[in-house]
Design a protein around this motif. Structure first.
Motif, PDB file in Angstrom:
ATOM      1  N   THR A   1       0.833  -1.197   0.000  1.00  0.00           N
ATOM      2  CA  THR A   1       0.000   0.000   0.000  1.00  0.00           C
ATOM      3  C   THR A   1       0.869   1.248   0.000  1.00  0.00           C
ATOM      4  OG1 THR A   1      -1.703  -1.163   1.260  1.00  0.00           O
ATOM      5  CG2 THR A   1      -1.765   1.252   1.284  1.00  0.00           C
ATOM      6  N   ALA A   2       0.655   2.110  -0.960  1.00  0.00           N
ATOM      7  CA  ALA A   2       1.464   3.322  -1.083  1.00  0.00           C
ATOM      8  C   ALA A   2       0.969   4.144  -2.261  1.00  0.00           C
ATOM      9  CB  ALA A   2       2.945   2.961  -1.300  1.00  0.00           C
ATOM     10  N   MET A   3       1.501   5.336  -2.341  1.00  0.00           N
ATOM     11  CA  MET A   3       1.340   6.121  -3.565  1.00  0.00           C
ATOM     12  C   MET A   3       2.483   5.708  -4.486  1.00  0.00           C
ATOM     13  SD  MET A   3      -0.497   8.460  -5.058  1.00  0.00           S
ATOM     14  CE  MET A   3      -1.246   9.628  -3.903  1.00  0.00           C
ATOM     15  N   TYR A   4       2.131   5.344  -5.697  1.00  0.00           N
ATOM     16  CA  TYR A   4       3.126   4.892  -6.659  1.00  0.00           C
ATOM     17  C   TYR A   4       3.359   5.976  -7.701  1.00  0.00           C
ATOM     18  CZ  TYR A   4       3.197   0.153  -4.827  1.00  0.00           C
ATOM     19  OH  TYR A   4       3.377  -0.950  -4.024  1.00  0.00           O
ATOM     20  N   TYR A   5       4.629   6.222  -7.957  1.00  0.00           N
ATOM     21  CA  TYR A   5       5.025   7.238  -8.920  1.00  0.00           C
ATOM     22  C   TYR A   5       5.936   6.622  -9.984  1.00  0.00           C
ATOM     23  CZ  TYR A   5       3.845  10.461  -5.086  1.00  0.00           C
ATOM     24  OH  TYR A   5       3.220  11.143  -4.070  1.00  0.00           O
ATOM     25  N   CYS A   6       5.817   7.112 -11.199  1.00  0.00           N
ATOM     26  CA  CYS A   6       6.831   6.791 -12.189  1.00  0.00           C
ATOM     27  C   CYS A   6       7.665   8.044 -12.430  1.00  0.00           C
ATOM     28  CB  CYS A   6       6.241   6.258 -13.481  1.00  0.00           C
ATOM     29  SG  CYS A   6       5.238   7.411 -14.434  1.00  0.00           S
ATOM     30  N   ALA A   7       8.901   7.813 -12.795  1.00  0.00           N
ATOM     31  CA  ALA A   7       9.840   8.915 -12.977  1.00  0.00           C
ATOM     32  C   ALA A   7      10.856   8.543 -14.038  1.00  0.00           C
ATOM     33  CB  ALA A   7      10.544   9.227 -11.656  1.00  0.00           C
ATOM     34  N   SER A   8      11.437   9.552 -14.644  1.00  0.00           N
ATOM     35  CA  SER A   8      12.493   9.302 -15.616  1.00  0.00           C
ATOM     36  C   SER A   8      13.718  10.136 -15.271  1.00  0.00           C
ATOM     37  CB  SER A   8      12.018   9.610 -17.040  1.00  0.00           C
ATOM     38  OG  SER A   8      11.790  10.982 -17.215  1.00  0.00           O
TER      39      SER A   8
END
Length: 126
Positions: free
Chosen positions: A91-98
């Motif tokens: 459980t978490a906030m999921y982020y994508c990043a480059s």
């Protein structure tokens, strides 16, 4: 500039699966690495999985190894995080990043990433 947008966070049963997507736009050709990170309140953002745009080399955190997979489309504008056997601790906030063009290879340090999406919430499995 690169813009990223996550989607896919949804309710799920314990032990279930969920697929998150990260859509990239803008200067996609500059993307060398896409990483998925997660964060819970009061804790640091941590790398979950990364994938190199050029050779598809992947990395997984120990906590998700064997349960999560990461993949990218041939056009490199869509990176998915397939999550299976979900646990409450996922459980978490999921982020994508480059990473920015100057960074070679993938990193696990979130400070090495220049472009971030807004995040998608993965709630506690019920």
């Amino acid at each position: 500039q690169v813009q990223l947008q996550e989607s896919g966070g949804d309710s799920v049963q314990a032990g279930g699966s969920l697929r998150l997507s990260c859509i990239a736009s803008g200067y996609i050709y500059r993307i060398k690495c896409i990483g998925w990170f997660r964060q819970v309140p009061g804790k640091e953002r941590e790398a979950v999985a990364t994938i190199q745009a050029g050779n598809g080399q992947t990395y997984f955190a120990d906590s998700v190894q064997g349960r999560f997979t990461i993949s990218q489309t041939n056009t490199k504008d869509n990176v998915s995080l397939q999550m299976s056997s979900l646990k409450p601790e996922d459980t978490a906030m999921y982020y994508c990043a480059s990473t920015p063009p100057r960074v070679t290879g993938c990193r696990v340090d979130p400070t090495e990433y220049a472009y971030w999406g807004q995040g998608t919430q993965v709630p506690s499995p019920h």
